[in-house]
Design a protein around this motif. Structure first.
Motif, PDB file in Angstrom:
ATOM      1  N   HIS A 156       6.690  12.801  13.685  1.00  0.00           N
ATOM      2  CA  HIS A 156       8.054  12.568  14.164  1.00  0.00           C
ATOM      3  C   HIS A 156       9.003  12.268  13.017  1.00  0.00           C
ATOM      4  CE1 HIS A 156      11.447  11.372  16.471  1.00  0.00           C
ATOM      5  NE2 HIS A 156      11.281  10.064  16.297  1.00  0.00           N
ATOM      6  N   HIS A 157       8.519  11.554  12.011  1.00  0.00           N
ATOM      7  CA  HIS A 157       9.376  11.174  10.889  1.00  0.00           C
ATOM      8  C   HIS A 157       9.205  12.101   9.685  1.00  0.00           C
ATOM      9  CE1 HIS A 157      10.961   7.480  12.684  1.00  0.00           C
ATOM     10  NE2 HIS A 157       9.789   7.383  13.279  1.00  0.00           N
ATOM     11  N   ARG A 158       8.506  13.208   9.898  1.00  0.00           N
ATOM     12  CA  ARG A 158       8.395  14.284   8.907  1.00  0.00           C
ATOM     13  C   ARG A 158       7.927  13.772   7.549  1.00  0.00           C
ATOM     14  NH1 ARG A 158      13.913  17.743  10.527  1.00  0.00           N
ATOM     15  NH2 ARG A 158      13.304  18.039  12.713  1.00  0.00           N
ATOM     16  N   GLN A 159       6.827  13.057   7.594  1.00  0.00           N
ATOM     17  CA  GLN A 159       6.273  12.479   6.378  1.00  0.00           C
ATOM     18  C   GLN A 159       5.366  13.482   5.657  1.00  0.00           C
ATOM     19  OE1 GLN A 159       7.151   9.742   5.121  1.00  0.00           O
ATOM     20  NE2 GLN A 159       7.741   8.289   6.709  1.00  0.00           N
ATOM     21  N   ALA A 160       5.295  13.345   4.356  1.00  0.00           N
ATOM     22  CA  ALA A 160       4.409  14.181   3.551  1.00  0.00           C
ATOM     23  C   ALA A 160       2.961  13.831   3.837  1.00  0.00           C
ATOM     24  CB  ALA A 160       4.717  13.997   2.065  1.00  0.00           C
ATOM     25  N   GLY A 161       2.084  14.764   3.515  1.00  0.00           N
ATOM     26  CA  GLY A 161       0.673  14.546   3.760  1.00  0.00           C
ATOM     27  C   GLY A 161       0.120  13.318   3.067  1.00  0.00           C
ATOM     28  N   LEU A 162       0.560  13.058   1.836  1.00  0.00           N
ATOM     29  CA  LEU A 162       0.046  11.913   1.093  1.00  0.00           C
ATOM     30  C   LEU A 162       0.483  10.597   1.730  1.00  0.00           C
ATOM     31  CD1 LEU A 162      -1.523  10.779  -1.277  1.00  0.00           C
ATOM     32  CD2 LEU A 162       0.538  10.998  -2.693  1.00  0.00           C
ATOM     33  N   VAL A 163       1.699  10.539   2.247  1.00  0.00           N
ATOM     34  CA  VAL A 163       2.160   9.322   2.915  1.00  0.00           C
ATOM     35  C   VAL A 163       1.340   9.098   4.186  1.00  0.00           C
ATOM     36  CG1 VAL A 163       4.130   8.166   3.987  1.00  0.00           C
ATOM     37  CG2 VAL A 163       4.467   9.583   1.948  1.00  0.00           C
ATOM     38  N   ILE A 193      -5.284   5.137   5.382  1.00  0.00           N
ATOM     39  CA  ILE A 193      -6.051   4.204   4.550  1.00  0.00           C
ATOM     40  C   ILE A 193      -5.727   2.766   4.926  1.00  0.00           C
ATOM     41  CG2 ILE A 193      -6.326   3.344   2.180  1.00  0.00           C
ATOM     42  CD1 ILE A 193      -5.866   6.328   1.293  1.00  0.00           C
ATOM     43  N   ALA A 194      -4.445   2.450   5.034  1.00  0.00           N
ATOM     44  CA  ALA A 194      -4.053   1.081   5.389  1.00  0.00           C
ATOM     45  C   ALA A 194      -4.640   0.678   6.738  1.00  0.00           C
ATOM     46  CB  ALA A 194      -2.529   0.966   5.417  1.00  0.00           C
ATOM     47  N   GLU A 198       0.821  -1.217   0.000  1.00  0.00           N
ATOM     48  CA  GLU A 198       0.000   0.000   0.000  1.00  0.00           C
ATOM     49  C   GLU A 198       0.851   1.262   0.000  1.00  0.00           C
ATOM     50  OE1 GLU A 198      -2.890   1.405  -1.016  1.00  0.00           O
ATOM     51  OE2 GLU A 198      -3.918  -0.105   0.187  1.00  0.00           O
ATOM     52  N   PHE A 199       2.102   1.139   0.389  1.00  0.00           N
ATOM     53  CA  PHE A 199       2.972   2.314   0.457  1.00  0.00           C
ATOM     54  C   PHE A 199       3.122   2.993  -0.909  1.00  0.00           C
ATOM     55  CE2 PHE A 199       6.860   4.769   0.711  1.00  0.00           C
ATOM     56  CZ  PHE A 199       6.793   5.331   1.977  1.00  0.00           C
ATOM     57  N   CYS A 200       3.094   2.198  -1.974  1.00  0.00           N
ATOM     58  CA  CYS A 200       3.298   2.784  -3.302  1.00  0.00           C
ATOM     59  C   CYS A 200       2.218   2.379  -4.304  1.00  0.00           C
ATOM     60  CB  CYS A 200       4.676   2.430  -3.847  1.00  0.00           C
ATOM     61  SG  CYS A 200       4.987   0.665  -3.959  1.00  0.00           S
ATOM     62  N   ARG A 201       1.132   1.766  -3.829  1.00  0.00           N
ATOM     63  CA  ARG A 201       0.058   1.352  -4.728  1.00  0.00           C
ATOM     64  C   ARG A 201      -0.694   2.583  -5.244  1.00  0.00           C
ATOM     65  NH1 ARG A 201      -2.107  -2.003  -1.662  1.00  0.00           N
ATOM     66  NH2 ARG A 201      -1.456  -3.948  -2.649  1.00  0.00           N
ATOM     67  N   LEU A 216      -6.194  19.825   1.573  1.00  0.00           N
ATOM     68  CA  LEU A 216      -5.060  19.797   0.641  1.00  0.00           C
ATOM     69  C   LEU A 216      -3.975  18.814   1.070  1.00  0.00           C
ATOM     70  CD1 LEU A 216      -4.661  23.656   0.072  1.00  0.00           C
ATOM     71  CD2 LEU A 216      -5.644  22.010  -1.538  1.00  0.00           C
ATOM     72  N   LEU A 217      -4.292  17.928   2.006  1.00  0.00           N
ATOM     73  CA  LEU A 217      -3.275  17.071   2.604  1.00  0.00           C
ATOM     74  C   LEU A 217      -2.497  16.238   1.597  1.00  0.00           C
ATOM     75  CD1 LEU A 217      -4.529  15.595   5.996  1.00  0.00           C
ATOM     76  CD2 LEU A 217      -2.349  16.727   5.531  1.00  0.00           C
ATOM     77  N   ASP A 218      -3.136  15.847   0.515  1.00  0.00           N
ATOM     78  CA  ASP A 218      -2.441  15.027  -0.473  1.00  0.00           C
ATOM     79  C   ASP A 218      -1.453  15.828  -1.310  1.00  0.00           C
ATOM     80  OD1 ASP A 218      -4.763  16.326  -1.440  1.00  0.00           O
ATOM     81  OD2 ASP A 218      -4.810  15.054  -3.218  1.00  0.00           O
ATOM     82  N   GLN A 219      -1.439  17.153  -1.131  1.00  0.00           N
ATOM     83  CA  GLN A 219      -0.581  18.016  -1.941  1.00  0.00           C
ATOM     84  C   GLN A 219       0.482  18.745  -1.130  1.00  0.00           C
ATOM     85  OE1 GLN A 219      -3.073  20.622  -4.426  1.00  0.00           O
ATOM     86  NE2 GLN A 219      -4.797  19.234  -4.036  1.00  0.00           N
ATOM     87  N   ILE A 220       0.383  18.709   0.189  1.00  0.00           N
ATOM     88  CA  ILE A 220       1.265  19.505   1.030  1.00  0.00           C
ATOM     89  C   ILE A 220       1.958  18.619   2.057  1.00  0.00           C
ATOM     90  CG2 ILE A 220      -0.146  21.579   0.749  1.00  0.00           C
ATOM     91  CD1 ILE A 220      -1.293  21.065   3.534  1.00  0.00           C
ATOM     92  N   ASP A 221       2.930  19.216   2.740  1.00  0.00           N
ATOM     93  CA  ASP A 221       3.595  18.524   3.829  1.00  0.00           C
ATOM     94  C   ASP A 221       2.690  18.552   5.050  1.00  0.00           C
ATOM     95  OD1 ASP A 221       6.512  17.522   4.626  1.00  0.00           O
ATOM     96  OD2 ASP A 221       5.675  18.621   6.319  1.00  0.00           O
ATOM     97  N   LEU A 222       2.689  17.478   5.813  1.00  0.00           N
ATOM     98  CA  LEU A 222       1.833  17.389   6.983  1.00  0.00           C
ATOM     99  C   LEU A 222       2.094  18.530   7.960  1.00  0.00           C
ATOM    100  CD1 LEU A 222      -0.265  15.714   8.591  1.00  0.00           C
ATOM    101  CD2 LEU A 222       1.644  14.405   9.520  1.00  0.00           C
ATOM    102  N   SER A 223       3.330  18.939   8.076  1.00  0.00           N
ATOM    103  CA  SER A 223       3.689  19.974   9.048  1.00  0.00           C
ATOM    104  C   SER A 223       3.032  21.317   8.744  1.00  0.00           C
ATOM    105  CB  SER A 223       5.211  20.151   9.091  1.00  0.00           C
ATOM    106  OG  SER A 223       5.693  20.575   7.820  1.00  0.00           O
TER     107      SER A 223
END
Length: 476
Positions: free
Chosen positions: A140-147, A153-154, A39-42, A459-466
């Protein structure tokens, strides 16, 4: 394709059986781990991503409204230690703590006001723990909004399927949000930590043996119900973290002879735990609450409001209300004389009487003056509950109620409410979800920050979560 002991078996070209082409006896947790890693890259459809954003927006609304209610201020005072690592935000004030503490405290806040989402067919609240866990780890791991959305989802897909696999028998004693939401948190954390397939399976297996939450916690007065989602969020995160360092779990902990299925259900159907993974997304079929109380009361509330409107009568004209519905709605919510906010949220008599007079059941329904309102108290003894076998047979896939009202003039009016407002077949629109978010969030954050945060969440799928966090905490 066939099944053996709950394990999916596929026939390869040589006629030998294998599980997802990975071996002859792949356990349920191993099969689910394969899905999570893929699911990480599906590729995800726009619809699936949109529904994930809806879930996150709804989570924040429920979390903010719950964060200022007890026991959450007490929990924050008890558990936030300024000497702890400052890894993740705790809402609403914006303190920082460890990933596990943030997941725990935010998970508790998200389940307190009873506005958090529901997976109807599994009878539990997936978002409160899954999103709390995903948010803490992703920050904590500075993940993007889409991740972050992929992790959410998972978590929804895994936990929703395990909830249906465990079946109705599981809900007899156990609070499914406390037990099954653990898997959603573990799945989300495993994806964000980029665990491999083996580590992910062990994270799920460890989380299973730590799952807990008794129904008595909300059938009696007390503050521990939100701790079920808090525990699920923290345990999911912890299980993933230790799996990353090599800690193993019993991979057959779900379907084993003394595993979770036998111990906590007895009628688990493990074929449902993996059915449709990566093909059908259950996050697109989530119930978003339209009332701030137990979901078992919703069909009756909606039915009564519809009936009063169609019959053209008011609450002052009602002398009797009969509610026929499904079994758990009666066993959980038949509380004729509730006194505390917790008891009132789980009292069919109270919330239906409140809706009759005020047209809704929102946050203000559980203020002290409202709970003591003499009009509401006078109507409550006139409300009776019974189990209708046909309606009960449809549970949990359908939550229905038949409402009968007798008026002072002698008229008897009946309304069949076949579903609940907010369920997948009668969903809240995006506009209605936005209105809910503003209603529940603005008293905590203020109008400006609420509006800004809502725009960023869409806009979470387009921006950084922070980018969301500047507007997500209370300002001085």
């Amino acid at each position: 394709m066939g099944y053996k002991n709950g394990i999916i078996l596929l026939s390869d070209e040589d006629g030998q059986s294998s599980a997802n082409n990975e071996g002859p006896q792949m356990t349920i947790t191993e099969q689910i781990a394969n899905y999570i890693c893929d699911e990480f890259c599906r590729p995800l459809s726009n619809a699936t991503i949109h529904h994930a954003k809806r879930a996150v927006i709804d989570w924040f609304a429920a979390m903010y409204s719950g964060s200022i209610q007890e026991p959450n201020p007490m929990l924050r005072e008890s558990l936030i230690n300024t000497d702890d690592a400052q890894h993740a935000i705790i809402f609403p004030e914006g303190q920082f703590s460890t990933v596990r503490t943030a997941a725990f405290l935010n998970g508790a806040s998200a389940h307190t006001s009873e506005f958090d989402d529901i997976f109807r067919d599994g009878g539990f609240h997936p978002g409160c723990a899954t999103i709390a866990a995903a948010l803490a780890v992703a920050q904590h791991h500075r993940q993007a909004g889409l991740v972050f959305l992929r992790a959410v989802i998972a978590g929804y897909e895994v936990s929703s399927r395990i909830s249906t696999a465990m079946g109705r028998d599981h809900y007899h004693f156990w609070h499914t949000t406390g037990t099954i939401a653990t898997f959603g948190a573990a799945a989300a954390a495993a994806l964000l930590l980029k665990l491999d397939r083996s580590e992910t399976a062990h994270a799920l297996s460890t989380s299973a043996t730590l799952a807990a939450g008794l129904q008595q916690a909300f059938r009696s007065d007390g503050m521990s119900k939100p701790l079920h989602s808090a525990h699920a969020a923290e345990i999911g995160v912890m299980s993933a973290m230790v799996a990353a360092k090599g800690v193993t779990g019993a991979l057959d902990v779900l379907e084993g002879p003394v595993g979770m299925g036998m111990a906590m259900s007895g009628s688990a159907d493990w074929t449902k735990a993996t059915a449709g993974l990566s093909e059908t997304y259950n996050i697109e079929a989530i119930t978003f609450k339209n009332h701030g109380c137990c979901g078992h009361t919703f069909a009756a509330i909606d039915g009564l409001l519809a009936l009063l409107t169609s019959a053209g009568i008011t609450a002052h004209e009602v002398i009797k209300i009969d509610i026929a519905t499904y079994g758990p709605a009666v066993s959980v919510t038949d509380k004729p004389n509730p006194q505390t906010p917790q008891e009132c949220k789980f009292s069919m008599q109270y919330v239906v009487a409140h809706a009759a007079y005020f047209g809704s059941v929102r946050i203000d329904a559980f203020e002290e003056m409202r709970m003591k309102d003499p009009k509401i108290r006078a109507l409550m003894p006139k409300i009776s509950l019974t189990v209708d076998q046909q309606i009960d047979d449809q549970f949990p896939a359908r939550r229905a109620a038949r409402v009968s009202v007798t008026s002072k003039a002698g008229g008897v009016f009946v309304h069949d409410q076949h579903t609940r407002k907010g369920d997948p077949d009668l969903p809240l629109s995006d506009e209605e979800l936005n209105e809910k978010f503003v209603e529940l969030t603005s008293p905590v954050l203020g109008t400006h920050s609420t509006d800004k945060l809502l725009k960023h969440l869409w806009l979470l799928d387009q921006i950084d979560l922070s980018a969301c966090f500047a507007y997500a905490v209370q300002s001085e």
